[in-house]
Design an enzyme around this catalytic site. Structure first.
Site, PDB file in Angstrom:
ATOM      1  N   ARG A  56     -10.547  -9.045 -16.600  1.00 38.53           N
ATOM      2  CA  ARG A  56     -11.075  -8.908 -15.241  1.00 38.53           C
ATOM      3  C   ARG A  56     -10.358  -9.829 -14.271  1.00 38.53           C
ATOM      4  O   ARG A  56     -10.346  -9.584 -13.060  1.00 38.53           O
ATOM      5  CB  ARG A  56     -12.586  -9.199 -15.209  1.00 38.53           C
ATOM      6  CG  ARG A  56     -13.194  -9.058 -13.807  1.00 38.53           C
ATOM      7  CD  ARG A  56     -14.711  -9.056 -13.852  1.00 38.53           C
ATOM      8  NE  ARG A  56     -15.257 -10.312 -14.304  1.00 38.53           N
ATOM      9  CZ  ARG A  56     -15.441 -11.397 -13.531  1.00 38.53           C
ATOM     10  NH1 ARG A  56     -15.073 -11.375 -12.263  1.00 38.53           N
ATOM     11  NH2 ARG A  56     -15.971 -12.494 -14.029  1.00 38.53           N
ATOM     12  N   TYR A 110      -3.726   5.854   6.864  1.00 36.90           N
ATOM     13  CA  TYR A 110      -4.387   6.703   5.878  1.00 36.90           C
ATOM     14  C   TYR A 110      -5.868   6.785   6.226  1.00 36.90           C
ATOM     15  O   TYR A 110      -6.495   5.802   6.629  1.00 36.90           O
ATOM     16  CB  TYR A 110      -4.170   6.099   4.489  1.00 36.90           C
ATOM     17  CG  TYR A 110      -4.924   6.731   3.365  1.00 36.90           C
ATOM     18  CD1 TYR A 110      -4.794   8.087   3.080  1.00 36.90           C
ATOM     19  CD2 TYR A 110      -5.769   5.971   2.559  1.00 36.90           C
ATOM     20  CE1 TYR A 110      -5.481   8.666   2.022  1.00 36.90           C
ATOM     21  CE2 TYR A 110      -6.459   6.541   1.496  1.00 36.90           C
ATOM     22  CZ  TYR A 110      -6.316   7.883   1.245  1.00 36.90           C
ATOM     23  OH  TYR A 110      -7.000   8.457   0.202  1.00 36.90           O
ATOM     24  N   ASP A 182       1.063  -1.153   4.470  1.00 36.49           N
ATOM     25  CA  ASP A 182       0.967  -0.126   3.442  1.00 36.49           C
ATOM     26  C   ASP A 182       2.309   0.594   3.405  1.00 36.49           C
ATOM     27  O   ASP A 182       2.651   1.346   4.311  1.00 36.49           O
ATOM     28  CB  ASP A 182      -0.160   0.847   3.788  1.00 36.49           C
ATOM     29  CG  ASP A 182      -0.357   1.932   2.726  1.00 36.49           C
ATOM     30  OD1 ASP A 182       0.551   2.140   1.905  1.00 36.49           O
ATOM     31  OD2 ASP A 182      -1.415   2.582   2.741  1.00 36.49           O
ATOM     32  N   LYS A 207       0.771   6.792  -6.406  1.00 36.91           N
ATOM     33  CA  LYS A 207       1.768   7.718  -5.891  1.00 36.91           C
ATOM     34  C   LYS A 207       3.138   7.464  -6.531  1.00 36.91           C
ATOM     35  O   LYS A 207       3.301   7.596  -7.733  1.00 36.91           O
ATOM     36  CB  LYS A 207       1.826   7.614  -4.370  1.00 36.91           C
ATOM     37  CG  LYS A 207       0.720   8.365  -3.642  1.00 36.91           C
ATOM     38  CD  LYS A 207      -0.670   7.870  -3.887  1.00 36.91           C
ATOM     39  CE  LYS A 207      -1.694   8.538  -2.988  1.00 36.91           C
ATOM     40  NZ  LYS A 207      -3.004   7.862  -3.057  1.00 36.91           N
TER      41      LYS A 207
END
Length: 395
Positions: A56, A110, A182, A207
């Site tokens: 984690r 986005y 981004d 992507k």
């Protein structure tokens, strides 16, 4: 970009993609980092001479390996892999801004990022001013004494705008804020954003970095201090990447330069071809001379990317029929894989925006986004030609 830098001595992009983050060679050792499924690791305390390791925390061997590879590709000192691109965006912002703080962001983002900034973060006391990135003065004008993050996207999804980074960078420096970007559509093959002053380089690794439509992941690259802050937030919100997904992501990144070279070349050729197809009102691709940002894109990017957007005569009805008639390209909401995918932002990424809002962003009904895959160009042309003829009866 793909050659070794004489000044830095750093390996080139393709070399880093293959070798960065891999195990040190030793007789009998693995060439590729094995998947380590363990959630926890033996540790009695600081006297053991190493940090506490827990998946984690993002320090499982697979997580560390892929983080090293993304840092090498982006040319930064540190990197971090997370569970998704939205985890990367949100953890980066939350690590730098808190109640009463402010974000200045491009209005070309986005859809989910826009929703995060406009709908979710205000609940945590973080406000955002959206600006038109083509107006250099807009960035400075939007700053407040509490601005902590300046956020851009390049190229933009799905309109493929390529705005100059300089105005946003200068605004961030003026405010003492971080510049986050981004860069999903560009990838570090087409531009290393850190070399242009970006502090937090963010990707939806689902992507192009993964490249095979088989994982969900996000990455952030930047300074050790920035990555430590994002990691701290990731631990609290539980956004660490699964070791298996980290292994798949690293495998995908090993072929990123080779894949992007083909994506760039095929998309460029397909964009030119679409300009002669009946029923196609406009073709949006930074590599075309009539693109509004062609000069900037040519100056900044090593390749124009694998995304092509078209606007069809006949609006949404024509776009629905066009996508349904495709046989090789597949209607699907993601991008960046080896297969060609098509989507309509009005149904997917920008579904939460009204028609007028979408049109103001350059996304009218009839807009089709194409993620150009690795198929043969002539086969793609035949598929798109057949679909266009079926819709527009151009024999």
């Amino acid at each position: 970009m793909n050659s070794r830098s004489a000044a830095s001595g750093r390996p080139g992009t393709a070399t880093s993609a293959v070798h960065a983050g891999c195990p040190e060679p030793r007789p009998g050792g693995p060439v590729v980092q094995p998947i380590v499924r363990s959630s926890t690791f033996h540790w009695a305390g600081p006297g053991d001479g190493l940090d506490l390791r827990y998946s984690r925390y993002g320090n499982n061997p697979n997580q560390l390996s892929v983080a090293g590879k993304i840092a090498a590709l982006e040319g930064t000192e540190a990197g971090l892999a997370l569970a998704s691109g939205m985890a990367a965006i949100s953890m980066t912002i939350l690590s730098s801004a808190g109640p009463g703080d402010h974000v200045v962001a491009s209005r070309h983002l986005y859809g989910a990022t826009h929703a995060l900034l406009s709908g979710e973060l205000p609940k945590r006391g973080i406000t955002t001013t959206f600006v038109e990135p083509s107006d250099p003065a807009a960035w400075e004008a939007a700053l407040t004494p509490r601005t902590r993050v300046v956020l851009i996207e390049l190229p933009t999804n799905p309109t493929l705008r390529v705005f100059a980074i300089g105005p946003a960078r200068r605004a961030a420096r003026s405010a003492g804020a971080i510049l986050a970007a981004d860069m999903t559509f560009a990838t570090p093959v087409n531009i290393r954003a850190a070399e242009h002053g970006v502090d937090a380089v963010i990707h939806s690794a689902t992507k192009y970095l993964g490249g095979h439509s088989d994982l969900i992941a996000g990455v952030v690259a930047g300074s050790p201090e920035l990555i430590a802050a994002v990691t701290k937030m990731m631990k609290l919100y539980g956004g660490s990447i699964d070791p298996g997904a980290a292994w798949l992501l690293e495998r995908g990144m090993r072929t990123l330069p080779a894949r992007m070279d083909r994506h760039n070349r095929t998309a460029h050729a397909l964009a030119h071809w679409f300009t002669r197809v009946g029923g196609v009102r406009s073709v949006i691709y930074p590599g075309l001379a009539d693109h509004p940002d062609h000069e900037i894109a040519t100056r900044m990017l090593s390749g124009y990317g694998g995304m092509v957007s078209i606007v069809l005569d006949g609006g949404g009805e024509a776009a629905d029929r066009f996508c349904a008639d495709l046989r090789l390209a597949a209607p699907a909401p993601s991008l960046g894989g080896v297969e060609t995918l098509v989507s309509q932002p009005r149904h997917t990424s920008h579904v939460d925006l009204g028609r007028e809002e979408r049109e103001a962003l350059g996304i009218p009904d009839g807009f089709v986004r194409i993620s150009v895959g690795l198929e043969d160009l002539e086969d793609l042309k035949a598929d798109f030609r057949r679909a266009a003829e079926a819709v527009f009866a151009h024999g």
